[in-house]
Scaffold this motif. Sequence first.
Motif, PDB file in Angstrom:
ATOM      1  N   ASP A  34      58.328  57.922  22.789  1.00 43.03           N
ATOM      2  CA  ASP A  34      58.750  58.547  23.910  1.00 43.03           C
ATOM      3  C   ASP A  34      57.697  57.988  25.013  1.00 43.03           C
ATOM      4  O   ASP A  34      57.578  58.685  25.845  1.00 43.03           O
ATOM      5  N   GLY A  35      56.892  56.968  24.862  1.00 41.14           N
ATOM      6  CA  GLY A  35      55.882  56.478  25.836  1.00 41.14           C
ATOM      7  C   GLY A  35      56.346  56.237  27.021  1.00 41.14           C
ATOM      8  O   GLY A  35      57.464  55.801  27.258  1.00 41.14           O
ATOM      9  N   THR A  36      55.667  56.257  27.948  1.00 43.60           N
ATOM     10  CA  THR A  36      55.891  55.806  29.390  1.00 43.60           C
ATOM     11  C   THR A  36      55.103  54.526  29.801  1.00 43.60           C
ATOM     12  O   THR A  36      55.300  53.966  31.009  1.00 43.60           O
ATOM     13  N   ASP A  37      54.482  54.000  29.127  1.00 40.63           N
ATOM     14  CA  ASP A  37      53.696  52.993  29.416  1.00 40.63           C
ATOM     15  C   ASP A  37      54.727  51.477  29.213  1.00 40.63           C
ATOM     16  O   ASP A  37      55.944  51.678  28.972  1.00 40.63           O
ATOM     17  N   LEU A  38      54.189  50.389  29.647  1.00 37.62           N
ATOM     18  CA  LEU A  38      55.089  49.200  29.939  1.00 37.62           C
ATOM     19  C   LEU A  38      55.664  48.581  28.795  1.00 37.62           C
ATOM     20  O   LEU A  38      56.763  48.367  28.697  1.00 37.62           O
ATOM     21  N   VAL A  39      55.017  48.850  27.767  1.00 37.94           N
ATOM     22  CA  VAL A  39      55.262  48.238  26.429  1.00 37.94           C
ATOM     23  C   VAL A  39      56.434  49.212  25.834  1.00 37.94           C
ATOM     24  O   VAL A  39      57.543  48.737  25.459  1.00 37.94           O
TER      25      VAL A  39
END
Length: 430
Positions: free
Chosen positions: A234-239
């Motif tokens: 559930d990350g919001t980083d670009l990857v």
Amino acid sequence: MPMTTETPTDAVREPLPLADVDLSDLDRFTDGVTPWRMFHTLRHEDPVHWQPEEAPNSGFWAVTRHEDIVRVDRDAETFTSTKFVNLEEVDDDQIKKRASILELDGVRHRALRSLIQRQFGANVIGGYTDFLRGLTARTLDAALAKGRFDFVEDVSADFPINVLARLLDVPPEDNQKLIDWGNRIIGHTDPDYADVLLHSEESEQYRDLPFRSPASLEVFEYGRDLARQRRGGDGTDLVSRLVNTTPRDGVPLSPQDFDNYFLLLVVAGNETTRHTISHSMLALLQHPGQLARLQEDPSLIPVAVEEFLRWASPVYHFRRTATRDVELGGKRVREGDKVVMWFASGNRDEEVFGNPYDFDVARRDNDHVTFGKGSPHLCLGNLLARTEIRIMFEELIPRLADIRLTGDVPRVRSNFVNGIKKLPVEITLA
């Protein structure tokens, strides 16, 4: 370029015969003067100029006026990106393997842009302000304490790569690796940077890799490791956005799509901002009166950022390919011809900029084309770049009582990236 604080303004206006112009000769892009002389001649004598090239390339139309550049950049139907955006001529099989978002038009291009477009919007970038200011302070604390240092290494390269690491959510200890990859890939025509020089016999074995650089393989592997870690999270980083979001057109990213997208982020997320900061500092060194204006009135810095971007022109050109016969600047361009927009030349067009060779931090109505203008390929990270540059100089300028150039300023041997390799300075703190 020899050590000097004198501006090369007069030198760029020295007449250069049209017959002596050669935009394909990379060695002419290493002195900081000759490119501007060539652009000046072309704008005035042959603004849509046929430039022959050595084999294996076949030549291109050099578009050097602001008006014509904007026309080409806006018209993706007539001037497509799908045949590649650099000068290298590639076959259909290479395009399929190497195409990034830069080499797409239409629905698919918009769909892939939308994957991360919100991450570069005003709301998100506005939330980075405190982080960027803190990061800038740490970069400057470490560099300025030395007294004498390489501004490129300790400031221009250090700052944007830390921002990129945050966007990718990778550890700061990987920063130097990211910088080195960018140098080796974008510097693929500079023997100081390239593992394998473009168009060398050895480069044929890497013909299916971006920029024919073996460093691309290292970037791919690094990105794939990150993708494996982030997929399903559930990350919001670009990857995380790339691996966990389906594009609007419903076509998922293939592994190859991800590789090329990730590599573009690594390169574009560092190189242009880095070189803009370097050129801006050099310009302030060459124009001490302009530095004094910003010291006396820091409220000018947001306006100055646009002049920094115009003056730096960190990317010399991007290429398109004509999809049909068309008239451009009084010339008949044939279907299949390479058409190259020289953004750097457009940023010195006398028809658009009053006294274009004057570096003026208070310049208004600064209609530069550094990020593209009205183009479907308008730089996704333009707001982030502007914010990084503004905060850097808002934090740097008040700290300086004096800054002096202490050595030569070597340039990247490239007609694509307008890069500075080193900027040795000595400072006195305020």
